[in-house]
Design a protein around this motif. Structure first.
Motif, PDB file in Angstrom:
ATOM      1  N   UNK A   1       0.829  -1.208   0.000  1.00 44.34           N
ATOM      2  CA  UNK A   1       0.000   0.000   0.000  1.00 44.34           C
ATOM      3  C   UNK A   1       0.863   1.258   0.000  1.00 44.34           C
ATOM      4  N   UNK A   2       1.930   1.247   0.791  1.00 50.87           N
ATOM      5  CA  UNK A   2       2.839   2.393   0.839  1.00 50.87           C
ATOM      6  C   UNK A   2       3.521   2.600  -0.507  1.00 50.87           C
ATOM      7  N   UNK A   3       3.940   1.496  -1.104  1.00 47.47           N
ATOM      8  CA  UNK A   3       4.600   1.585  -2.410  1.00 47.47           C
ATOM      9  C   UNK A   3       3.620   2.012  -3.498  1.00 47.47           C
ATOM     10  N   UNK A   4       2.402   1.521  -3.411  1.00 52.25           N
ATOM     11  CA  UNK A   4       1.389   1.873  -4.405  1.00 52.25           C
ATOM     12  C   UNK A   4       1.048   3.362  -4.308  1.00 52.25           C
TER      13      UNK A   4
ATOM     14  N   UNK B   1       3.915   5.153  -5.911  1.00 57.43           N
ATOM     15  CA  UNK B   1       3.877   4.993  -7.362  1.00 57.43           C
ATOM     16  C   UNK B   1       2.855   5.923  -7.986  1.00 57.43           C
ATOM     17  N   UNK B   2       1.670   6.005  -7.366  1.00 51.54           N
ATOM     18  CA  UNK B   2       0.626   6.874  -7.881  1.00 51.54           C
ATOM     19  C   UNK B   2       1.022   8.344  -7.838  1.00 51.54           C
TER      20      UNK B   2
ATOM     21  N   UNK C   1       4.033   9.488  -7.940  1.00 55.68           N
ATOM     22  CA  UNK C   1       5.076   9.689  -8.954  1.00 55.68           C
ATOM     23  C   UNK C   1       4.463   9.854 -10.338  1.00 55.68           C
ATOM     24  N   UNK C   2       3.475   9.062 -10.667  1.00 57.85           N
ATOM     25  CA  UNK C   2       2.812   9.175 -11.962  1.00 57.85           C
ATOM     26  C   UNK C   2       2.138  10.540 -12.112  1.00 57.85           C
ATOM     27  N   UNK C   3       1.476  10.975 -11.048  1.00 58.69           N
ATOM     28  CA  UNK C   3       0.819  12.272 -11.064  1.00 58.69           C
ATOM     29  C   UNK C   3       1.836  13.402 -11.212  1.00 58.69           C
ATOM     30  N   UNK C   4       2.967  13.243 -10.536  1.00 56.99           N
ATOM     31  CA  UNK C   4       4.048  14.212 -10.600  1.00 56.99           C
ATOM     32  C   UNK C   4       4.592  14.351 -12.019  1.00 56.99           C
ATOM     33  N   UNK C   5       4.821  13.225 -12.685  1.00 60.10           N
ATOM     34  CA  UNK C   5       5.344  13.224 -14.051  1.00 60.10           C
ATOM     35  C   UNK C   5       4.357  13.882 -15.005  1.00 60.10           C
ATOM     36  N   UNK C   6       3.073  13.603 -14.839  1.00 60.88           N
ATOM     37  CA  UNK C   6       2.044  14.201 -15.703  1.00 60.88           C
ATOM     38  C   UNK C   6       2.055  15.724 -15.576  1.00 60.88           C
ATOM     39  N   UNK C   7       2.187  16.225 -14.352  1.00 64.67           N
ATOM     40  CA  UNK C   7       2.217  17.664 -14.125  1.00 64.67           C
ATOM     41  C   UNK C   7       3.477  18.286 -14.739  1.00 64.67           C
ATOM     42  N   UNK C   8       4.573  17.580 -14.658  1.00 66.49           N
ATOM     43  CA  UNK C   8       5.826  18.088 -15.216  1.00 66.49           C
ATOM     44  C   UNK C   8       5.781  18.182 -16.731  1.00 66.49           C
ATOM     45  N   UNK C   9       4.961  17.331 -17.353  1.00 67.15           N
ATOM     46  CA  UNK C   9       4.878  17.309 -18.812  1.00 67.15           C
ATOM     47  C   UNK C   9       4.014  18.435 -19.357  1.00 67.15           C
TER      48      UNK C   9
END
Length: 287
Positions: free
Chosen positions: A269-272, A275-276, A278-286
């Protein structure tokens, strides 16, 4: 603003100062001058054509400069302005590139002349190397740039700095309170350097390099830092830095306890969650 017909002086021809000089050429200012104690750096910059003239003594360029960009360590920037106060041109705009803001602005605005406008700045760009030889105008392409304007800054001067920032290739300009800047930067910039240093210092095995892939290399990239600069940044922003270290320790302990308790469900759960984010972070950076 149709042109950028200003005399600009860059103080400090290292990685950021050299990159600034290269990038400013695209704006075609009247003159780009540089001040540095390293005569070889000044000579190299002139030979490369990225500055029009270099000076060891700042008095001459400062008297004629409309914009002065300080690309030096925070405490040195404070000392420089104080020592050169009588030499700045009336109406000059001074900005900096330091990674801390609250102390720097407080100190400078305590003695700066009223006919000079100091506007705090921090490009979110750079490399883990230092020196003019690693400079490149490309480091600003698509980068974020933080400004920490205060009430006494003139609107037209802020606009000139914003125009310059966009002109060197930066994508977003974020305006923020100096105190808030230091709080956030302690997490996004200073903590990663601390973690990278801790990882490298904890590498006990002599042949560690034979057992690493991308994750270790990525996590420790910034350990190859300018140690003098980063030591100063962390000490000068000590309260925020310590707070972020303690916060990080909390989350490390949380993960450690799930492993001690053989609690794979919670660990997943902590890793998930991470991960989520991080994905949101990358989308915002793009964007």
């Amino acid at each position: 603003m149709e042109d950028f017909d200003f005399n600009i002086t860059i103080v400090g021809l290292g990685l950021i100062g050299g990159s600034y000089a290269m990038a400013l050429k695209d704006l075609n200012p009247k003159n780009i001058w540089a001040v540095d104690i390293d005569k070889n750096a000044l000579k190299t910059a002139q030979e490369l054509g990225i500055i029009d003239q270099g000076y060891v003594d700042p008095e001459i360029p400062l008297k004629n400069s409309d914009i002065v960009i300080l690309c030096i360590y925070p405490n040195l920037a404070i000392e420089f302005i104080k020592e050169q106060m009588d030499h700045f041109k009336t109406g000059a705009i001074i900005t900096d590139t330091a990674g801390i803001k609250e102390k720097l602005l407080s100190k400078i605005n305590g003695f700066v002349r009223t006919d000079i406008d100091f506007i705090g700045g921090h490009p979110m760009a750079g490399r883990e190397y230092k020196g003019l030889s690693f400079a490149s105008k490309d480091i600003f392409d698509g980068a974020n740039y933080i400004l920490t304007p205060i009430e006494q800054n003139k609107k037209e001067n802020i606009q000139r700095i914003e125009y310059m920032i966009k002109g060197i290739g930066c994508k977003n300009i974020i305006k923020i309170d100096p105190k808030k800047h230091d709080e956030i930067i302690a997490f996004t910039s200073q903590l990663p350097h601390i973690v990278a240093a801790a990882l490298m210092n904890g590498a006990k095995e002599e042949n560690t390099h034979l057992f690493v892939a991308g994750s270790f290399k990525d996590a420790t990239r910034v350990a190859r830092m300018n140690t003098k600069l980063w030591s100063e940044l962390l000490i000068e922003n000590r309260e925020n830095t310590i707070e972020q270290i303690e916060r990080f320790e909390k989350y490390m302990t949380e993960i450690k306890n799930t492993i001690i308790n053989n609690d794979q469900v919670t660990l997943e759960e902590l890793f998930e969650n991470a991960r989520g984010k991080r994905e949101e972070f990358i989308e915002k950076c793009m964007k």
